[in-house]
Design a protein around this motif. Structure first.
Motif, short mmCIF file in Angstrom:
data_model
loop_
_atom_site.label_atom_id
_atom_site.label_comp_id
_atom_site.label_asym_id
_atom_site.label_seq_id
_atom_site.Cartn_x
_atom_site.Cartn_y
_atom_site.Cartn_z
N MET A 38 0.85 -1.19 0.00
CA MET A 38 0.00 0.00 0.00
C MET A 38 0.89 1.24 0.00
SD MET A 38 -3.22 -0.98 0.10
CE MET A 38 -4.16 0.44 0.63
N ALA A 39 0.43 2.26 -0.71
CA ALA A 39 1.08 3.57 -0.68
C ALA A 39 -0.03 4.56 -0.38
CB ALA A 39 1.76 3.88 -2.00
N GLY A 40 -0.10 4.99 0.87
CA GLY A 40 -1.24 5.80 1.28
C GLY A 40 -2.48 4.94 1.23
N GLN A 41 -3.47 5.37 0.45
CA GLN A 41 -4.71 4.60 0.31
C GLN A 41 -4.72 3.75 -0.96
OE1 GLN A 41 -7.05 4.57 2.74
NE2 GLN A 41 -5.57 5.83 3.86
N GLN A 42 -3.62 3.75 -1.71
CA GLN A 42 -3.58 3.04 -2.98
C GLN A 42 -2.85 1.70 -2.85
OE1 GLN A 42 -1.46 5.04 -6.18
NE2 GLN A 42 -2.95 4.27 -7.64
N ARG A 43 -3.47 0.67 -3.38
CA ARG A 43 -2.85 -0.65 -3.41
C ARG A 43 -1.69 -0.63 -4.39
NH1 ARG A 43 -4.25 -5.15 -7.00
NH2 ARG A 43 -5.45 -3.51 -7.93
N VAL A 44 -0.61 -1.30 -4.02
CA VAL A 44 0.56 -1.40 -4.88
C VAL A 44 0.71 -2.86 -5.30
CG1 VAL A 44 3.06 -1.15 -5.02
CG2 VAL A 44 1.70 0.54 -3.76
N ASP A 45 0.72 -3.08 -6.61
CA ASP A 45 0.93 -4.44 -7.11
C ASP A 45 2.41 -4.75 -7.28
OD1 ASP A 45 -1.84 -5.01 -7.35
OD2 ASP A 45 -1.90 -3.87 -9.23
N ALA A 46 3.16 -3.74 -7.72
CA ALA A 46 4.59 -3.95 -7.95
C ALA A 46 5.29 -2.61 -8.11
CB ALA A 46 4.79 -4.78 -9.22
#
Length: 152
Positions: A38-46
């Motif tokens: 996660m970066a803040g409220q955003q999901r990180v896939d890669a």
């Protein structure tokens, strides 16, 4: 030793290699970083990490030389991965040996703070169907700047 590679690394193997190369040292401090999901409220896939071959190694070598000038150290070991790394993948290993823990802790922190701000490495975040290059964080600049104010 500095390695820039696509392959994963084994933290235990890196630690043992540092320990074997550091006779007489009573302290080993390590840091290993992973891709956050996660970066803040955003999901990180890669993350896609790119570098400038030759320049990256030279930059990291310069940081190691600076650390050796500031503290009495045994050895330094840095492994940084490049390429596409999935969430929870290992990105970086920094290990420092010294006779005493205070110097090893300080040098490890110095190396990470400056690696994040000066090494020619670029990160692109992949999240679902979107991707964007990550900007330098002001908090990283602030962390690195404190080392430029301090003398040994």
């Amino acid at each position: 030793m500095i390695l820039i590679q696509t392959e994963d690394f084994d933290v235990g193997e890196e630690y043992r290699a540092l320990q074997q190369a550091s006779p007489g040292c009573g302290a080993i401090v390590t840091f290993s970083g992973i891709v956050r999901d996660m970066a803040g409220q955003q999901r990180v896939d890669a993350l896609v990490i790119e570098h400038y071959p030759g320049m990256t190694e030279k930059s990291l070598q310069s940081l190691c030389e600076q650390a050796h000038q500031r503290w009495t150290l045994g050895n330094i070991r840095i492994v940084h991965r490049i390429g596409q790394l999935a969430a929870d993948a290992q990105i970086v290993f920094v290990g420092v040996s010294s006779q005493h823990r205070a110097e090893a802790f300080a040098a490890c922190e110095f190396l990470m703070d400056n690696l994040k701000t000066t090494a020619p490495l670029w990160k692109k975040q992949l999240s679902g169907d979107t991707q964007h290059w990550l900007e330098a964080k002001s908090s990283d600049d602030i962390a690195a700047s404190r080392w430029h104010k301090q003398a040994k």
